[in-house]
Motif scaffolding. Sequence first.
Motif, PDB file in Angstrom:
ATOM      1  N   SER A  61      10.156  34.503 -29.004  1.00 47.62           N
ATOM      2  CA  SER A  61      10.021  35.436 -27.888  1.00 47.62           C
ATOM      3  C   SER A  61       8.556  35.726 -27.569  1.00 47.62           C
ATOM      4  CB  SER A  61      10.743  36.754 -28.220  1.00 47.62           C
ATOM      5  OG  SER A  61      10.124  37.408 -29.324  1.00 47.62           O
ATOM      6  N   TYR A 111       4.345  34.323 -27.161  1.00 49.44           N
ATOM      7  CA  TYR A 111       3.648  33.236 -26.448  1.00 49.44           C
ATOM      8  C   TYR A 111       2.845  32.433 -27.468  1.00 49.44           C
ATOM      9  CZ  TYR A 111       4.760  36.343 -22.555  1.00 49.44           C
ATOM     10  OH  TYR A 111       5.413  37.155 -21.655  1.00 49.44           O
ATOM     11  N   LYS A 153       9.003  26.225 -27.494  1.00 46.96           N
ATOM     12  CA  LYS A 153       8.074  25.937 -26.383  1.00 46.96           C
ATOM     13  C   LYS A 153       6.675  26.338 -26.828  1.00 46.96           C
ATOM     14  CE  LYS A 153       9.181  26.268 -22.041  1.00 46.96           C
ATOM     15  NZ  LYS A 153       9.514  26.726 -20.668  1.00 46.96           N
ATOM     16  N   SER A 213       0.661  33.791 -19.303  1.00 47.47           N
ATOM     17  CA  SER A 213       2.071  34.048 -19.638  1.00 47.47           C
ATOM     18  C   SER A 213       3.022  33.378 -18.648  1.00 47.47           C
ATOM     19  CB  SER A 213       2.329  35.559 -19.677  1.00 47.47           C
ATOM     20  OG  SER A 213       2.023  36.155 -18.420  1.00 47.47           O
ATOM     21  N   GLY A 214       2.578  33.165 -17.397  1.00 48.11           N
ATOM     22  CA  GLY A 214       3.434  32.525 -16.407  1.00 48.11           C
ATOM     23  C   GLY A 214       3.816  31.104 -16.758  1.00 48.11           C
ATOM     24  N   PHE A 217       5.043  30.036 -19.476  1.00 45.23           N
ATOM     25  CA  PHE A 217       6.248  29.984 -20.313  1.00 45.23           C
ATOM     26  C   PHE A 217       7.527  30.202 -19.498  1.00 45.23           C
ATOM     27  CE2 PHE A 217       2.778  30.791 -23.154  1.00 45.23           C
ATOM     28  CZ  PHE A 217       3.098  30.092 -24.299  1.00 45.23           C
ATOM     29  N   SER A 218       7.386  30.651 -18.263  1.00 47.73           N
ATOM     30  CA  SER A 218       8.569  30.846 -17.413  1.00 47.73           C
ATOM     31  C   SER A 218       8.759  29.716 -16.402  1.00 47.73           C
ATOM     32  CB  SER A 218       8.468  32.188 -16.678  1.00 47.73           C
ATOM     33  OG  SER A 218       7.304  32.225 -15.866  1.00 47.73           O
ATOM     34  N   ASP A 272      10.006  26.332 -14.929  1.00 48.93           N
ATOM     35  CA  ASP A 272      11.134  25.443 -15.157  1.00 48.93           C
ATOM     36  C   ASP A 272      10.655  23.995 -15.116  1.00 48.93           C
ATOM     37  OD1 ASP A 272      13.554  24.197 -15.411  1.00 48.93           O
ATOM     38  OD2 ASP A 272      14.367  24.873 -13.471  1.00 48.93           O
ATOM     39  N   ASP A 312       8.130  21.423 -23.838  1.00 46.46           N
ATOM     40  CA  ASP A 312       9.464  21.885 -24.215  1.00 46.46           C
ATOM     41  C   ASP A 312       9.868  21.114 -25.467  1.00 46.46           C
ATOM     42  OD1 ASP A 312      12.163  22.419 -24.529  1.00 46.46           O
ATOM     43  OD2 ASP A 312      12.580  22.458 -22.377  1.00 46.46           O
TER      44      ASP A 312
END
Length: 544
Positions: A227, A229, A355, A370-371, A373-374, A376, A425
Motif C-alpha cells: 500500500s 510507494y 509494483k 505518487s501518480g 502508481f495509479s 493503468d 508491474d
Amino acid sequence: MRRRGLDLRRPVRRRLSNVVWWIMCGIVVLVFFILILTKEAQIDSRPSLSKRPYHYDRILEGLNITDEMLSPNSVTRQLTDQISIAKALVVIAKESNNLQYAWELSAQIRNSQTLLSNAATRRTPLIVGESETAVRDMALLLYQAQQLHYDSATMIMRLKAKIQALEEQMSSVSEKSSKYGQIAAEEVPKTLYCLGVRLTTEYFGNPNLQRKLKERKQLDAKLRDNSLYHFCVFSDNILASSVVVNSTALNYKNPYEVVFHLVTDEINYAAMKAWFAMNSFWGATVEVQKFDDFKWLNASYVPVLKQLQDAETQSYYFSGHNDGRIPIKFQNPKYLSMLNHLRFYIPEVFPALKKVVFLDDDIVVQKDLSGLFSIDLNGNVNGAVETCMETFHRYHKYLNYSHPLIRAHFDPDACGWAFGMNVFDLVEWRKRNVTGIYHYWQERNVDRTLWKLGTLPPGLLTFYGLTEALDPSWHVLGLGYTNVDPKLLEKGVVLHFNGNSKPCAIFIDKLPSSIPRPEFTALEASNFEVKYACTILKEVRHCW
C-alpha cells in the motif's frame, strides 16, 4: 696580227654592264620605298581599337564567356585548363620540396593570367597567334611534371596515402578522447574520495550508528507493504543516490509513505548504510542491500555472470586491445556490471512487491511521483516514456538488423523508450516470465552480434510488446550533454541527466558556510539550477 693598246680598245660592254647594274639598284630602291609607303598608308588608314565602329551585338558576343569556354577551339579554355593543372602541381612541387619547379610554374601561371586579363579588358577572345608561346611554354612545364612523377596516377596514390594517414591519426585521437571522456564522466572529484572511507569508519566505529541501524530493523514491515510507494535504485554512487532519495521524498505530500530500496556492491555497502542511517530524508524509509547477498545471483542462472567466465569475453572487455574496428565505448566493462543488469531481476530482488518504480541514479525529481502508481498499464509490464520523436531512437538504431533473428522478430521502425524512470508491474512480470525472455536474448548475444552496448538494447527486446507509453512530462531526458527547452524542464516531473555531466556535484551549494566548497564544473548544458541538495554529514567536513 698586232694587238691594239689598252687605251685604244672599245669599252662598250663595261659601260653597258654598269648601266644595267645601276638601273637594277634603282628599281630595288624604288620598290622598297613603295612598299614602305603602302604599309604606312594601310596603318594610318586603320582606325584605332577604341574608335572601331563595333556594334552592340558584337560587344555582347565578345563578353559571352560561357560560349567561349564551351567552344572546342577556344584558346581561352586551353589556357584556363593549363592554369588549373599548374596550380595543383605548384602545391605538389612545394610539398616535394622542388622549389625551382614550383617557381617556374608560378611564373608561367602569371604570364597566362596576364594574357587572359588583357583579352577580358579588350572584350575579345584570345587568338592562336598571341597565345601560342604561352601555351607551348606551359605545355612543356606540364610535360616536365611527368618526368618528376607528378602525373595523375602517382598523385592519386599519394593523396590516398595522405588521407589514410590522416584517418588513422583521427581514429587514434578519437579513441583517446573517448577513453578520457569515460574516465571524466565516471570518476568523482578527488575531494570526495575520502567520503566513502570516512563513512565506512563511522559504520564500524560509531556505537550510536549501530544502535540506529538496529532500531530501523523495526521498519521491515514497511519494506513489504504494497500500500506504500516503493522505489528502487541500483547504484554505487553515494551522493547520486542521496540526490534521488532526497528530491523524491521532498516532493511527496506524505514522505512517510515512501520506501526506497537501494542495492549496491560490497565495496560501498558500509558507506551507504552509514549515510542513509545518519540522515532522515524527510521521514522516508530507506533500505540498503548488497547484491553479493543474493543467493540466486550465480553463473548458472545469470547469463552475464556466465559470459564473464568466458576467456573471449574477458579479453574483449578487459584486455585493453582495440583494432580500431570497435568503438571504445562498446568495450567499457561497466556494461557487464550487475548493478546495470539487476533491473532485469527486480521480481527476484523484491519478491514481496507488486509494483515498483525504477529510478536511475542520475535523475532529479521535482514533482510528486505518487501518480505513477495509479497509472493503468493495460496489462503491460513496463511503463516508460517513448523516445521515437526522431528516427535516431527507433529499434534499428540499437539492434543489428542484418542478423536474421532480429530481422524476423522486431519491427525496425518500432518506437524506442528510455530507462531511468520506469513503472514495473511485477505481477504481470512474473506471469509473463519477462526475466526468462531477457535470458533468451542475452544467451544469443554471447558473440555480441545482436547488439554491442549497454542494457537498453536487451531491454527493448525483453519488453517488446509489453511496454505502455507514458506522458513525456513524466521523464525529461537530454540534460548533461545538450540544451533542453526550459518549458520542458518546468513541466517535467523527473529530470534525467543522461549526459556525461551529472547533477550531484551541484547540490554541494547547500553545505554549511563553514565548509569550504569543492571546485565543480557547472552544468552549462541546461542553464537550470536544481534546487535539491545532498545532505552532507558534518563528520566528513574535513574531506573538503
